[in-house]
Motif scaffolding. Structure first.
Motif: not given
Length: 86
Positions: A1-6, A60-62, A41-45
């Motif tokens: 599973t990928t966790l998305i952190v903004d 992409g994902a890390l 990881l996103l920065v403000e979307g």
């Protein structure tokens, strides 16, 4: 599973070793959670590229393997194997 952190825009102000350390801390902590294999990881979307432990940018994902050399192991060194005497 990928966790998305903004993250907030201030995170993008980090650079060099400080950025690598901050990203590694997030990724290594998040992947300790059950069912989290990678972190995006996103920065403000927005989805910028992030440095791995060697400072190479990755899209992409890390995963924790991007930062494995930064992990301090608590496993003590194994004692030397006794040699057979003749």
């Amino acid at each position: 599973t990928t966790l998305i952190v903004d993250l907030s825009g201030e995170f993008a102000d980090l650079a060099g070793a400080n950025l690598v350390t901050a990203v590694a801390q997030i990724v290594l902590t998040a992947t300790e959670l059950n069912n989290v294999d990678q972190v995006r990881l996103l920065v403000e979307g927005d989805a910028p590229q992030w440095p791995n432990a060697a400072g190479e940018l990755r899209p992409g994902a890390l995963t924790r393997f991007d930062y494995i050399e930064l992990v301090e192991w608590t496993q003590p060194a194994f004692p030397a194997v006794p040699s057979a005497t003749a």
